[in-house]
Design a protein around this motif. Structure first.
Motif, PDB file in Angstrom:
ATOM      1  N   ARG A   1      -6.534   0.191   0.472  1.00 38.61           N
ATOM      2  CA  ARG A   1      -5.875   1.480   0.269  1.00 38.61           C
ATOM      3  C   ARG A   1      -6.303   2.524   1.285  1.00 38.61           C
TER       4      ARG A   1
ATOM      5  N   ALA B   1      -6.129   8.047   6.023  1.00 35.43           N
ATOM      6  CA  ALA B   1      -5.186   7.052   6.552  1.00 35.43           C
ATOM      7  C   ALA B   1      -5.107   5.900   5.553  1.00 35.43           C
ATOM      8  N   LEU B   2      -4.034   5.149   5.619  1.00 33.22           N
ATOM      9  CA  LEU B   2      -3.845   4.041   4.678  1.00 33.22           C
ATOM     10  C   LEU B   2      -4.101   2.696   5.352  1.00 33.22           C
ATOM     11  N   HIS B   3      -4.806   1.835   4.638  1.00 38.69           N
ATOM     12  CA  HIS B   3      -4.907   0.443   5.064  1.00 38.69           C
ATOM     13  C   HIS B   3      -3.603  -0.266   4.705  1.00 38.69           C
TER      14      HIS B   3
ATOM     15  N   THR C   1       0.839  -1.202   0.000  1.00 34.51           N
ATOM     16  CA  THR C   1       0.000   0.000   0.000  1.00 34.51           C
ATOM     17  C   THR C   1       0.871   1.247   0.000  1.00 34.51           C
ATOM     18  N   MET C   2       1.873   1.241   0.826  1.00 31.06           N
ATOM     19  CA  MET C   2       2.790   2.400   0.857  1.00 31.06           C
ATOM     20  C   MET C   2       3.532   2.511  -0.481  1.00 31.06           C
TER      21      MET C   2
ATOM     22  N   ASP D   1      -4.843  -6.239   8.841  1.00 32.35           N
ATOM     23  CA  ASP D   1      -5.060  -4.875   8.371  1.00 32.35           C
ATOM     24  C   ASP D   1      -4.852  -3.896   9.516  1.00 32.35           C
ATOM     25  N   THR D   2      -4.296  -2.779   9.189  1.00 32.37           N
ATOM     26  CA  THR D   2      -4.186  -1.706  10.169  1.00 32.37           C
ATOM     27  C   THR D   2      -4.326  -0.389   9.422  1.00 32.37           C
ATOM     28  N   LEU D   3      -4.724   0.602  10.131  1.00 33.40           N
ATOM     29  CA  LEU D   3      -4.817   1.937   9.540  1.00 33.40           C
ATOM     30  C   LEU D   3      -3.664   2.775  10.066  1.00 33.40           C
ATOM     31  N   ARG D   4      -3.052   3.525   9.193  1.00 34.22           N
ATOM     32  CA  ARG D   4      -1.993   4.419   9.665  1.00 34.22           C
ATOM     33  C   ARG D   4      -1.993   5.664   8.819  1.00 34.22           C
ATOM     34  N   ALA D   5      -1.517   6.721   9.415  1.00 29.48           N
ATOM     35  CA  ALA D   5      -1.345   7.956   8.655  1.00 29.48           C
ATOM     36  C   ALA D   5      -0.309   7.685   7.574  1.00 29.48           C
ATOM     37  N   THR D   6      -0.389   8.432   6.506  1.00 32.45           N
ATOM     38  CA  THR D   6       0.490   8.172   5.370  1.00 32.45           C
ATOM     39  C   THR D   6       1.961   8.376   5.709  1.00 32.45           C
TER      40      THR D   6
ATOM     41  N   GLU E   1      -8.532   5.061   3.677  1.00 28.84           N
ATOM     42  CA  GLU E   1      -9.707   5.256   4.520  1.00 28.84           C
ATOM     43  C   GLU E   1      -9.721   6.722   4.892  1.00 28.84           C
TER      44      GLU E   1
ATOM     45  N   GLU F   1       2.445   1.543  -3.375  1.00 29.03           N
ATOM     46  CA  GLU F   1       1.493   2.025  -4.381  1.00 29.03           C
ATOM     47  C   GLU F   1       1.202   3.510  -4.182  1.00 29.03           C
TER      48      GLU F   1
END
Lengths: 541, 472
Positions: free
Chosen positions: B237, B229-231, A333-334, A415-420, B239, A336
């Motif tokens: 991708r 934020a990114l998955h 994801t990062m 899955d986890t959510l993180r700031a970019t 959120e 991409e």
């Protein structure tokens, strides 16, 4: 041999004859053997410039190809007609894809520069300048254009526009007596030139102005001058007035290009070793080499540029490069994210490098539908078609499938959510799914130390880093032992420190308590303890 | 002529294809409006040398073409005539493809609805570039032809972001935002394009998602503080979630913002407002605020509520039309049909950013009895979102990431009187391969009866020269 004025224009260019208007009002063709010397000179200069490009300066061109994409598709090509300079743009962008090949750019540019030099010389001769002035003029323009081609994103389109403008100059009916006919034809040529070749029409305008001045026709000169100014402000092309080779930038392009082409042991030229990109790729190419990594840790890699920023402080080169690390590390994801942004911010909003990377990211992620979109696009190109076919389902080799399996094993499972910009969270997530991801481990601990996140370092070392032993890490662990709460120390357990490091730490603390900055810097300036306590600028390797 | 010079196959030469002939777009067995542009398509089989297409209406052959290659392109005038004849009826299509020396064929139908669709569609063209933008445009396409014009190009607007274009239910008013310095809401009303600033001192943020009522006087908006934020897995991708969101109404006649505490509750998120068909209610999505959303996004579920709005005043009673806790999932983008019968929304597992949620589907609520159902024939295995109604309530347009899963395209679906949807089909293109090579998403499609009454040059002029009228 009697020739017509029309033949004058064509044959004069290609067959190296000049035509004189003799007393009988007929054209007579006269061969010019001495023009062969000119041709030879232009060939030599073009060849020398091409060799320079090929052997000393190729990476600018590989890079240009990576940030462009030409699709052999009707709708795609039709869009070019919406722009000015559509003809030279279509040809330029079509030819740019062949920069992908070694020697592609030198050959194409060599031929273009030869054409430029030859035409300049011919045009000057037509206007009555002596042959040595014509020769010199041709060479000067060749070298000038050759220099401009050294500038980062200078497009081939611009060189072709110059060539087109010079070519159109031969169509100017300079021998027609009637000034109004000449003016009408000249203006039509300028308009047509602006439409098809952009600023090439200015080149045409300049030639016509010279021609008219020599005829003392000043009224027409003013008209053409105004027309050239109108073209200059209305065509949508960026102007680069001059350029010279930039070897620092070339060396950065070199490592970036080589890495993107799969070369992992890229050698970073010493001239750029201290640049962000140089540090970034040097570390990236070292991470799987135990000896090199030991050197990094010993020299405190925490001052190294580890991540290229994906934010407004970066540009499309560095943002694109940022994705390379994540692709290597396993966070698709990062990867991409960086690739997509690098593409968005690039001059043409698309590039073969990005499309290929997006295809592979989605193949690794198992999203064949998404990958197929990018592969379909690449199949519309001349140069990358086979690459795309080789990656389609049913065409993949055993070797490729094994590589895919290896990459997929590195993917995060949860899955986890993180700031970019939260790189720590990304790396922790990778390690949670695959503890053997040594690259993530080393980068994470180094980043914790670099950002002075001692608490984060402690937790990460406990969870992922036990067993990783370097002097720098031991220094950081001593900071943890000195400052962390009891439960952290308990989870950390027994850490074997050498006697030397213990003594050094004690001495550091004594000097620090005495506020003896000079002595501290002298003796411990290259330790993590000093880095932690003082500004980074005082830290030396 | 040379290209078209292919021997026409006899029927006896054409054997039935062993498997479905892959075409893009998938126009097989779809229902189309009577005023749609030609459904050009490409045969996705590289081995195709030639094709032969026959379209029949009953027993009458009304169109036939035999050409080389795999691109089927129907001339617009011919197509228009065919559709006019076939309105309310079903056309039969027989496609035969030549591979090597043999022909194989497949048949399907195209039903031509007598219901037309609004002639214009506005959308934003933007890369699916996560949270940033670079070059983007707002385009207007005539659905009856392939004509497209650019309404706004951010290259002419200092590369600033433009978003949230909407058309009023009155058919005359429209609006979009230019964000950043010198920006504002570009409001087209009463034949004039002007710039307004909808953020008053009563509001915590600028206006974002919105809708304009049928009188054209009022616009309802949410104000959102948005965090991206990114998955890390599963191609999800991006959120996006709010840390704060409330509702407000803009009174375009009086130049003021109308806010009320019942729709600006700090303990709840209120977002995605839309007027009811009669303009007397506002539908919106509501969720309880959650701390530390970045770790708890799975717990964020929006319900659909309604509140009165009449004579410039918010009502006090809030009704829940669709409860997230009872039904599961999270609702976004409620949009009422112009005839007032239905409410269309999209439903995902959680959150407030359905576009990257593969599971997002379109759902319909019957506003008379409260029943809700998914639009099964319109939905796909990828996100289906950002829907818009045609003014006759018989067609919807929406953005779907079906196909490649990355780039949103516009799909149309017919809605019958019972609220059931037909199989969706993608907006046709002159060159059907265009979408396959396009690196931009069609974002927030919005149908309108007429073309916008302004040009891109006017947009630039207003942007540069006008000072935004500050709403109180």
């Amino acid at each position: 041999m009697i020739c017509t004025p029309a033949v004058d224009m064509i044959a004069g260019v290609f067959f190296n004859y000049i035509f004189v208007f003799d007393d009988r009002k007929e054209y007579i063709c006269v061969g010019m053997k001495k023009d062969r010397i000119h041709i030879l000179m232009f060939v030599v200069v073009a060849a020398l410039v091409a060799m320079f490009y090929g052997f000393a300066y190729p990476y600018h061109f590989f890079h240009r190809e990576q940030f462009s994409l030409f699709l052999l598709n009707g709708d795609f090509v039709l869009r070019y007609f919406e722009r000015s300079a559509w003809l030279t743009t279509i040809i330029g962008e079509f030819l740019t894809q062949y920069y992908y090949y070694i020697g592609g750019a030198p050959i194409i540019l060599g031929i273009a520069l030869f054409g430029i030099g030859f035409m300049v010389s011919k045009l000057l001769s037509r206007e009555g300048f002596g042959r040595w002035i014509a020769l010199a003029g041709g060479i000067v323009v060749m070298l000038w254009e050759g220099g401009r081609e050294c500038v980062g994103e200078y497009p081939l389109t611009s060189t072709l526009s110059l060539l087109a403008g010079l070519s159109l100059s031969f169509l100017y009916p300079r021998k027609i007596e009637n000034v109004w006919i000449r003016l009408a034809v000249g203006l039509m040529l300028i308009i047509a030139g602006a439409w098809t070749a952009g600023y090439g029409a200015i080149v045409l305008g300049i030639y016509i102005i010279i021609s008219e001045i020599r005829k003392a026709n000043y009224f027409a000169t003013i008209i053409y001058f105004i027309a050239s100014i109108i073209v200059a402000v209305s065509v949508d092309m960026k102007y680069v007035w001059w350029g010279i080779p930039n070897m620092d930038l070339e060396n950065q392009f070199a490592i970036d290009t080589e890495w993107s082409r799969g070369i992992r042991n890229v050698g970073v030229d010493p001239s750029i070793a201290d640049t962000k990109l140089g540090e970034y790729y040097d570390l990236l190419s070292s991470v799987n080499d135990a000896d090199k990594m030991k050197r990094y840790w010993d020299e405190h890699l925490i001052t190294q540029t580890m991540f290229m920023p994906v934010d407004p402080t970066g540009n499309y080169h560095t943002i694109t490069a940022a994705g390379e690390l994540w692709f290597e590390m396993g966070d698709m994801t990062m990867a991409e994210h960086a690739t997509m942004l690098g593409m968005i911010f690039s001059p043409r909003n698309m590039g073969s490098r990005h499309i290929k990377r997006l295809a592979e990211i989605n193949i690794i992620n198992g999203d064949e539908a998404a990958a197929s979109k990018y592969l379909y696009m690449l199949k519309q190109t001349s140069v990358h078609r086979q690459w795309a076919i080789d990656r389609e389902v049913g065409h993949r080799t055993e070797v490729y499938n094994r590589w895919l399996e290896w990459k997929r094993n590195m993917l995060p499972k949860n899955d986890t959510l993180r700031a970019t910009v939260d790189v720590q969270r990304s790396m922790r997530n990778l390690l949670d799914s695959n503890i053997s991801n040594d690259m993530a481990r080393q980068y994470l601990l180094a980043y914790d130390m670099q950002t002075k996140d001692v608490a984060g370092f402690a937790e990460d070392y406990i969870k992922y880093g036990k067993g990783l032993k370097t002097r720098a890490i031991d220094e950081a662990l001593l900071v943890v032992m000195a400052t962390a709460p009891a439960d952290v120390k308990q989870r950390l357990g027994m850490v074997p420190f050498s006697i030397q490091i213990m003594e050094d730490f004690n001495e550091f603390n004594q000097l620090y308590s005495r506020k003896n900055a000079e002595k501290l810097k002298e003796k411990f300036g290259n330790t993590y303890w000093f880095y932690c306590q003082f500004d980074r600028q005082f830290f030396k390797r | 002529m040379l290209v078209a010079c292919v021997r026409v196959p006899q029927d006896s030469e054409i054997s039935k294809a062993l498997s479905a002939i892959p075409i893009y777009p998938d126009y097989k067995d779809v229902m189309v409006p009577v005023n749609i542009a030609p459904l050009n398509f490409v045969i996705m089989d590289e081995g195709v040398d030639a094709h032969d297409i026959e379209i029949s209406l009953g027993n009458e052959l009304i169109y036939k073409d035999t050409s080389r290659g795999g691109v089927v392109s129907i001339e617009q005038c011919q197509w228009k005539e065919m559709l006019n004849r076939a309105a309310g009826k079903q056309m039969s299509v027989r496609l035969a493809i030549k591979k090597g020396d043999s022909w194989e064929g497949e048949s399907w139908t195209i039903e031509v609805s007598g219901d037309s669709i609004d002639s214009y569609l506005t959308y934003r063209l933007i890369e699916p570039g996560f949270e940033v933008w670079h070059a983007l445009t707002i385009e207007e396409r005539c659905i009856e032809t392939f004509e497209t014009r650019t309404l706004a190009d951010n290259k002419e607007l200092n590369m600033q972001c433009m978003n949230c274009h909407i058309h009023g239910r009155d058919g005359q008013t429209s609006m979009f935002y230019i964000r950043g310095e010198n920006g504002g809401a570009m409001l087209y009303r009463n034949g004039r394009l002007g710039k307004v600033n909808l953020r008053s001192s009563k509001m915590d943020g600028g206006a974002v998602y919105g809708d304009i009522d049928k009188s054209g006087r009022y616009g309802v908006f949410s104000t959102n503080v948005i965090i991206p934020a990114l998955h890390s897995t599963d191609n999800r991708r991006l959120e996006v979630f709010d840390t704060k969101s409330d509702l407000c109404v803009a009174d375009f006649d009086d130049g003021k913002m109308i806010v009320a505490p019942q729709v600006a509750d700090t303990t709840t998120f209120e977002t995605f407002p839309a007027f009811s068909a009669d303009g007397k209610k506002v539908y919106y999505c509501s969720a309880n605020m959650i701390e530390n959303l970045i770790d708890s996004i799975g717990a964020l579920h929006y319900s659909i509520c309604s509140i009165g709005f009449e004579n410039g005043e918010w009502g006090t009673k809030i009704d829940t039309l669709w409860s997230a806790s009872r039904n599961g999932g999270s609702a976004n983008f409620p949009k009422a049909s112009p005839d007032g019968k239905f409410l269309l929304f999209c439903r995902s597992d959680c959150g407030t950013f359905p576009i990257w949620h593969k599971e997002t589907d379109l759902w319909m609520i019957d506003l008379e009895n409260g029943n809700a159902w998914p639009l099964e024939k319109a939905n796909s295995d990828r996100s289906d979102t950002y829907h818009t109604w045609s003014s006759n309530s018989r067609w919807i347009a929406f953005a779907s990431k079906r196909g490649d899963g990355q780039y949103g395209r516009v799909y149309f679906s017919h809605i019958d009187k019972s609220g059931k949807a037909s199989k969706a089909f993608v907006m046709p293109q002159r060159d059907p391969r265009k979408d396959l090579l396009n690196l931009k998403s069609y974002n927030i499609p919005d149908l309108s009866v007429g073309a916008a009454g302004y040009s891109r040059q006017k947009v630039e002029k207003v942007f540069r020269e006008e000072i935004a009228v500050q709403y109180k």
